[in-house]
Write a protein that holds these residues in place. Structure first.
Motif, short mmCIF file in Angstrom:
data_model
loop_
_atom_site.label_atom_id
_atom_site.label_comp_id
_atom_site.label_asym_id
_atom_site.label_seq_id
_atom_site.Cartn_x
_atom_site.Cartn_y
_atom_site.Cartn_z
N PHE A 1 -5.53 -5.55 -1.01
CA PHE A 1 -5.20 -4.75 0.16
C PHE A 1 -3.70 -4.87 0.43
O PHE A 1 -3.15 -5.97 0.41
CB PHE A 1 -5.99 -5.24 1.37
CG PHE A 1 -5.57 -4.64 2.69
CD1 PHE A 1 -6.10 -3.44 3.12
CD2 PHE A 1 -4.62 -5.28 3.49
CE1 PHE A 1 -5.71 -2.89 4.33
CE2 PHE A 1 -4.23 -4.74 4.70
CZ PHE A 1 -4.77 -3.54 5.13
N LYS A 2 -3.07 -3.74 0.71
CA LYS A 2 -1.63 -3.76 0.98
C LYS A 2 -1.31 -3.42 2.43
O LYS A 2 -0.52 -4.11 3.08
CB LYS A 2 -0.90 -2.78 0.06
CG LYS A 2 0.61 -2.85 0.16
CD LYS A 2 1.25 -1.99 -0.92
CE LYS A 2 2.75 -2.24 -0.99
NZ LYS A 2 3.36 -1.48 -2.11
N ALA A 3 -1.92 -2.35 2.94
CA ALA A 3 -1.63 -1.94 4.32
C ALA A 3 -2.68 -0.94 4.77
O ALA A 3 -3.41 -0.37 3.96
CB ALA A 3 -0.23 -1.31 4.41
N ALA A 4 -2.73 -0.75 6.08
CA ALA A 4 -3.58 0.27 6.67
C ALA A 4 -2.73 1.09 7.63
O ALA A 4 -1.99 0.53 8.45
CB ALA A 4 -4.76 -0.34 7.41
N GLN A 5 -2.80 2.39 7.50
CA GLN A 5 -2.06 3.30 8.39
C GLN A 5 -2.98 3.73 9.52
O GLN A 5 -4.06 4.27 9.29
CB GLN A 5 -1.60 4.52 7.59
CG GLN A 5 -1.15 5.70 8.43
CD GLN A 5 0.26 5.54 8.97
OE1 GLN A 5 0.99 4.67 8.55
NE2 GLN A 5 0.62 6.40 9.90
N THR A 6 -2.58 3.44 10.75
CA THR A 6 -3.35 3.88 11.91
C THR A 6 -2.48 4.81 12.75
O THR A 6 -1.26 4.68 12.77
CB THR A 6 -3.80 2.70 12.79
OG1 THR A 6 -2.65 2.07 13.38
CG2 THR A 6 -4.58 1.68 11.98
N GLY A 7 -3.12 5.73 13.44
CA GLY A 7 -2.37 6.60 14.34
C GLY A 7 -1.76 7.81 13.69
O GLY A 7 -1.03 8.56 14.33
N MET B 1 -4.63 1.38 2.13
CA MET B 1 -3.81 1.46 0.93
C MET B 1 -3.89 0.16 0.14
O MET B 1 -3.94 -0.92 0.75
CB MET B 1 -2.36 1.75 1.30
CG MET B 1 -2.15 3.17 1.83
SD MET B 1 -0.55 3.41 2.62
CE MET B 1 -0.93 2.88 4.29
N ASP B 2 -3.91 0.27 -1.18
CA ASP B 2 -3.93 -0.93 -2.03
C ASP B 2 -2.54 -1.17 -2.62
O ASP B 2 -1.57 -0.51 -2.25
CB ASP B 2 -5.00 -0.81 -3.11
CG ASP B 2 -4.72 0.32 -4.11
OD1 ASP B 2 -3.60 0.89 -4.06
OD2 ASP B 2 -5.61 0.64 -4.92
N ASP B 3 -2.47 -2.12 -3.57
CA ASP B 3 -1.17 -2.50 -4.12
C ASP B 3 -0.55 -1.45 -5.02
O ASP B 3 0.56 -1.64 -5.53
CB ASP B 3 -1.28 -3.84 -4.87
CG ASP B 3 -2.35 -3.81 -5.96
OD1 ASP B 3 -2.93 -2.74 -6.21
OD2 ASP B 3 -2.60 -4.87 -6.56
N GLN B 4 -1.22 -0.35 -5.22
CA GLN B 4 -0.66 0.75 -6.00
C GLN B 4 0.01 1.80 -5.11
O GLN B 4 0.44 2.85 -5.61
CB GLN B 4 -1.76 1.42 -6.84
CG GLN B 4 -2.32 0.52 -7.94
CD GLN B 4 -3.43 1.20 -8.73
OE1 GLN B 4 -4.36 1.76 -8.18
NE2 GLN B 4 -3.30 1.17 -10.05
N SER B 5 0.07 1.54 -3.81
CA SER B 5 0.70 2.47 -2.88
C SER B 5 2.17 2.11 -2.69
O SER B 5 2.50 0.94 -2.50
CB SER B 5 -0.02 2.44 -1.52
OG SER B 5 -1.37 2.84 -1.65
N CYS B 6 3.04 3.11 -2.74
CA CYS B 6 4.47 2.93 -2.53
C CYS B 6 4.77 3.25 -1.08
O CYS B 6 4.54 4.38 -0.62
CB CYS B 6 5.26 3.83 -3.46
SG CYS B 6 7.03 3.92 -3.08
N MET B 7 5.30 2.31 -0.34
CA MET B 7 5.49 2.50 1.09
C MET B 7 6.59 3.50 1.45
O MET B 7 6.41 4.30 2.38
CB MET B 7 5.73 1.15 1.77
CG MET B 7 4.61 0.13 1.51
SD MET B 7 2.93 0.82 1.62
CE MET B 7 2.79 1.06 3.38
#
Length: 552
Positions: free
Chosen positions: A400-406, A442-448
């Protein structure tokens, strides 16, 4: 219709349902329809007729069950037995389901059954979605049989408008559209505002990428929204309501229209509601797909037939809204909570959630997670519980890398905050917001930086163009992000991007522009190293960005 007749309708429908040995509830919400749910429903009806089981088995088209990626879904309800939910149902499975549950034949369907103790179900706390997947959204009697409109009757006969407003205030419910403003305070403001004509507006114009909470509620349980609006109308002194429905939601509009007409015929809306002195009419207004019309002043302009653009506040809608009259505007999910609060009491509702954020919240769980779909969870649940228990973790066992809320107005929550409770105050401290309820994993394959560019492109396209900071600023921010993701940016560009974010945030006219920089702020806050890797090393740690492309 009076309350006695309402109870009689409910009992008659319950008696009718109990005559069936088995009821097959076929999900008929948009996700299941898109995966073949209509064909499944027709196959179920044909199988019942072919077997001559019309007197024993009923097929019902219902609303959303929740695990949308696993549709089409069928729930088997039999007296004295635990409900069984089947996933990925095909038309060919219809007769086999009948054989298994009515003929007791050894039919192999276990691989399509969702376990009763599945965390996706048991970890939820359904208040607004309590009857979604159970009631027929196109049949008034189905809603009434589940206790529908009794809260409205209770409010009209046993409570004053002031008491209704106070009950909402004591419940602690906050607006579910994103800002989280205390609903009871807003209701009191509209009730006390001077004006001969007042209005109630349900905002169903959700436009966040990946979000479909409002659409599902309007499709699955339209009478719940109508009842909440009617209670609000009584509480604030309004006799006219509007539901503003996003133009891309034709099924929601159709079912709402049918529900309104059915309620009017039975005296649950219109003149002298439930034989009282209270009258309340609801009309539907369709949006044209403009994200900015989710902002309340733009929404009101659109309802009045004007161009959907925001205007400065004050005056606020509570004092001067539609056609100059005091106007109560709440999200449709907010109205979906009202009947439960009035029916069960403010203390009951306030027992869920946290000290400052009460009740439950609907989220559209999407992205890199095994179980995507619609969930309703108590506020205060941790992100880890949502992602790993309800969501079933990350596909392929990735990190797990991040979660986008809102949505475009929100931000990204990194892995270090997985055990953080999800509530209004905590998310704000982390640089995000609750929003209307979109939650993208988003997992570790997501580019922020690429994620920030995606949301900025959305804001750029959806800007109404009225104010320069948003109209021009979002374009420039997108161009800078594009330079970063194609490897042509410098550290000076990154500095200018931060300066531009502050300017757009501080000087834009409405919430769209003021919050547009949030995805950039949050990704810079937690993933600045990725920005610097793109700029200094011409390297994308996630392997997403292709360098050498010409900037837009």
């Amino acid at each position: 219709m009076n309350r006695t007749e309402l109870y009689a309708m409910a009992q008659a429908e319950l008696d009718r349902q109990q005559k069936f040995r088995c009821r097959l509830l076929c999900c008929a919400s948009t996700p299941c329809i898109s995966s073949g749910g209509t064909a499944v429903y027709e196959a179920v009806k044909q199988a019942i007729e072919a077997e001559g089981l019309q007197a024993e088995v009923e097929a019902v088209a219902t609303g959303c069950v929740g695990p949308c990626s696993r549709g089409p879904l069928i729930t088997v309800k039999m007296e004295g037995r635990e409900d069984v939910v089947y996933e990925q149902v095909t038309p060919e499975m219809a007769a086999r389901i009948l054989d298994k549950h009515l003929r007791s034949k050894p039919v192999a369907l276990d691989d399509k059954m969702l376990p009763a103790d599945w965390p996706f179900f048991v970890k939820q706390k359904k208040i607004v979605l309590a009857d979604s997947g159970t009631v027929d959204p196109e049949k008034l009697e189905s809603y009434v049989a589940r206790g529908g409109y009794t809260a409205l009757g209770h409010a009209l006969r046993e409570m004053t408008p002031e008491e209704v407003c106070e009950e909402i205030a004591r419940s602690g419910i906050r607006g579910r559209g994103g800002a989280g403003y205390p609903s009871g305070l807003k209701w009191h403001m509209v009730r006390k505002a001077p004006g001969e004509k007042k209005y109630v507006v349900a905002n169903g114009d959700e436009g966040d990428p990946g979000a479909y909470m409002d659409r599902t509620l309007m499709e699955s349980d339209p009478h719940r929204v109508l009842e909440g609006m009617a209670i609000a109308g009584y509480a604030v002194g309004a006799d006219q309501g509007y539901i503003y429905v996003r133009g891309e939601y034709p099924l929601a509009a159709k079912r709402l229209e049918k529900a309104i007409r059915a309620a009017e015929r039975r005296g649950l809306l219109g003149s002298r509601v439930l034989d009282s002195n209270f009258s309340f009419r609801i009309d539907i207004r369709m949006g044209a797909g403009a994200f900015v019309c989710g902002e309340e002043t733009a929404l009101m302009a659109s309802i009045m037939g004007r161009r959907g653009q925001p205007v400065p506040r004050p005056p606020y809608p509570a004092n001067k809204g539609l056609w100059g009259g005091p106007t109560l505007i709440n999200n449709v999910e907010t109205f979906g909570n009202i009947a439960a609060i009035i029916g069960n009491g403010a203390e009951w509702y306030a027992s869920f959630g946290t000290e400052k954020s009460k009740g439950a919240k609907i989220f559209a769980l999407a992205g890199k997670v095994n179980n995507t779909g619609l969930i309703e969870v108590p506020i205060g649940i941790t992100l880890r519980e949502i992602v790993y228990d309800i969501g079933g973790g990350i596909p392929g066992g990735r990190a797990f890398k991040a979660a986008q809320t809102g949505g475009p107005s929100g931000g990204c929550i990194p892995a270090e905050y997985l055990d953080t409770p999800i509530d209004y105050e905590t998310l704000q401290k982390l640089g995000s917001i609750m929003g209307s309820g979109g939650l993208i994993v988003m997992d570790d394959q997501s580019c922020m930086p690429d994620v920030a560019k995606f949301f900025m492109e959305f804001c750029m396209d959806e800007s109404c163009g009225k104010c320069t900071p948003c109209r021009v600023g979002t374009v420039q921010m997108h161009r800078m992000l594009d330079k970063i993701t194609n490897g042509t940016a410098t550290m000076d560009d990154l500095k200018r991007l931060e300066e531009l974010c502050l300017m757009v945030k501080e000087s834009s006219l409405c919430g769209l522009g003021q919050t547009a920089p949030n995805p950039i702020y949050s990704t810079l806050r937690y993933f600045r190293d990725e920005y610097e890797a793109h700029i200094k090393d011409h390297h994308c740690p996630a392997g997403v960005c292709q360098f050498g492309a010409k900037a837009v």
